[in-house]
Design an enzyme around this catalytic site. Sequence first.
Site, PDB file in Angstrom:
ATOM      1  NE  ARG A  43      -4.054  -1.896   1.973  1.00 17.59           N
ATOM      2  CZ  ARG A  43      -4.775  -2.428   2.927  1.00 17.59           C
ATOM      3  NH1 ARG A  43      -4.614  -2.041   4.152  1.00 17.59           N
ATOM      4  NH2 ARG A  43      -5.673  -3.342   2.660  1.00 17.59           N
ATOM      5  CE  LYS A 141       4.904 -21.506  11.386  1.00 16.62           C
ATOM      6  NZ  LYS A 141       5.810 -20.545  12.050  1.00 16.62           N
ATOM      7  CG  HIS A 171      11.223 -21.866   6.634  1.00 14.43           C
ATOM      8  ND1 HIS A 171      10.406 -21.654   7.705  1.00 14.43           N
ATOM      9  CD2 HIS A 171      12.483 -21.881   7.132  1.00 14.43           C
ATOM     10  CE1 HIS A 171      11.144 -21.546   8.803  1.00 14.43           C
ATOM     11  NE2 HIS A 171      12.413 -21.681   8.480  1.00 14.43           N
ATOM     12  CE  LYS A 175      15.315 -24.631   8.167  1.00 19.65           C
ATOM     13  NZ  LYS A 175      16.238 -23.580   8.563  1.00 19.65           N
ATOM     14  CG  ASP A 228       6.248 -20.082  15.928  1.00 23.46           C
ATOM     15  OD1 ASP A 228       5.854 -19.607  14.852  1.00 23.46           O
ATOM     16  OD2 ASP A 228       7.397 -19.892  16.380  1.00 23.46           O
ATOM     17  CG  HIS A 233       8.940 -25.476  11.210  1.00 24.29           C
ATOM     18  ND1 HIS A 233       8.468 -25.199   9.959  1.00 24.29           N
ATOM     19  CD2 HIS A 233       9.115 -24.265  11.807  1.00 24.29           C
ATOM     20  CE1 HIS A 233       8.365 -23.882   9.812  1.00 24.29           C
ATOM     21  NE2 HIS A 233       8.751 -23.302  10.909  1.00 24.29           N
TER      22      HIS A 233
HETATM   23  C1  BG6 Z   1       9.461 -19.894  11.973  1.00 31.41           C
HETATM   24  C2  BG6 Z   1       8.941 -19.584  13.356  1.00 31.41           C
HETATM   25  O1  BG6 Z   1       8.501 -20.619  11.249  1.00 31.41           O
HETATM   26  O2  BG6 Z   1      10.648 -20.661  12.079  1.00 31.41           O
HETATM   27  C3  BG6 Z   1       9.995 -18.857  14.169  1.00 31.41           C
HETATM   28  O3  BG6 Z   1       7.773 -18.776  13.251  1.00 31.41           O
HETATM   29  C4  BG6 Z   1      11.294 -19.628  14.168  1.00 31.41           C
HETATM   30  O4  BG6 Z   1       9.531 -18.636  15.491  1.00 31.41           O
HETATM   31  C5  BG6 Z   1      11.709 -20.010  12.750  1.00 31.41           C
HETATM   32  O5  BG6 Z   1      12.289 -18.814  14.776  1.00 31.41           O
HETATM   33  C6  BG6 Z   1      12.896 -20.947  12.771  1.00 31.41           C
HETATM   34  O6  BG6 Z   1      13.362 -21.129  11.459  1.00 31.41           O
HETATM   35  P1  BG6 Z   1      14.907 -21.463  11.174  1.00 31.41           P
HETATM   36  O7  BG6 Z   1      14.952 -21.621   9.678  1.00 31.41           O
HETATM   37  O8  BG6 Z   1      15.687 -20.300  11.695  1.00 31.41           O
HETATM   38  O9  BG6 Z   1      15.206 -22.726  11.922  1.00 31.41           O
END
Ligand code: BG6
Length: 484
Positions: A43, A141, A171, A175, A228, A233
């Site tokens: 925006r 997320k 994500h 990795k 979270d 993950h």
């Molecule tokens: C995110 C979480 O999805 O992953 C964060 O919301 C966390 O709280 C992060 O710190 C960790 O990702 P990575 O790639 O640093 O292990």
Amino acid sequence: MICDLLLIGGDGDLALRKLYPALYHLECSQCLPACLKIVTVARSQISQADMATKIRQRFAEDQNEVPDEALWEKFIARIEYVATDATSEKDLRKLRENQFADKSRDLIVYLATPPSIFAPICQSLWAVGLVRSNTRIVVEKPLGESLKSFKDINASLTAIFKEEQVYRIDHYLGKETVQNLLAMRFANALFEPLWNSNYIDHVQITVAETVGIEGRWQFYDDAGALRDMVQNHLLQLLCLVAMEPPNRLDAQSVQDEKLKVLRALRPILRSEIKQKTVRGQYQSGAVSGKAVPAYLDEEGARPGSNTETFVALKAEISNWRWSGVPFYLRTGKRLLEKVSEIVIQFKSVPHRVFGDTEGNTTPNKLVIRLQPNEGIELLLMNKMPGLNDPMDLAPVSLNLSLSDAFTGQRVPDAYERLLLDVMRADSTLFMRADQLEAAWKWVDGIIDGWQKTNQRAVGYTAGSWGPSDSIALIARDDRTWDEG
Ligand code: BG6
């Protein structure tokens, strides 16, 4: 690959911290389609030049490198900033007419925005004709805070897009080392015969962080470590360890196998919640030699919050392969070290021929280190040099450091892989809605158990390995956490 990228939320944290650097690195590795156009919208009424400066400044702050000027110029020239309200049909119509008139080009729409505005954005995209059979939508997320809210968010996407057009990012799946889990399990004949309850005693999955809340207290407080980190993950890692070999490495086969694992997770009953789960919240302490405040003293904190910054769980998978093999999961903020690892603890040998001293009976262990110092370590028993009779044994590790094995090769960031896969329309490393539903269903059971039994988050000192209850959780089964 003839496609365009529409990045909505283009001046937000995710875009600046992760997406632009990933796109720049894809430019460097010549992976971006030659004619890719990136239209970034937000925006803010700022100029194209200001946006370019913002992207460059953030790159300099976050990335440990100086970009190659020629490649940076090429990359930045692809980006067009258009001040746009992406929920407004009027604004999106202008975009369609001016930037995306060519219907033959694939269109990737990346929603780097809060899910609360997914619905109006998707409606407007559809109303102005930007939802075509060659449009793909990327989201990530937090996709909900419960099964119900996930279903609501998902419905706003699937009302407009077909499931195969939706790319839900976790994500961790992008990795390198997480993908290497697939290679390790399914490209080596060595492990598969042992990969079951006959030989494996238990599995540990640890994702420990040294960072705290990083200025997002309110967001984090609404979620907590279970939502979270575990719901996405850690459960995705558990799936990759526990799934059956897929028929092929394509999206459908991999997703189907992961779904079976999630559906086989044994619900943690209310009566078991205190035995099988631990919630912790960090108190003040020192991390990497620096004093840090308690969670409740962080900037923006609300007094009395019971949100967990640490969680440890005992998960069980009800199927033939894993019957009786617990999966211990733990994750937390402000822990002693940043480390993500999976430990496969094998059973002891069935018969002892070397005597019963403790050193002689250590079972084998496979440690898969995801970050940092990515590698694989296999603990094997060896004879200690000497003339003792009976002979003495000691565990020795066979250590494979991935960075040493592939020296000089840059490890791409997760977002590079994932963005490239969306461009290639390959959804193998993304999450399907049915998987997320199964994961939320299991997690909802734990949250409900916590609420009904009034389980409080217990304090732990920042810079430790979490609350002592987490040690007790695994000790009740006569086991200990692997701490190197
Ligand atoms: C995110 C979480 O999805 O992953 C964060 O919301 C966390 O709280 C992060 O710190 C960790 O990702 P990575 O790639 O640093 O292990």
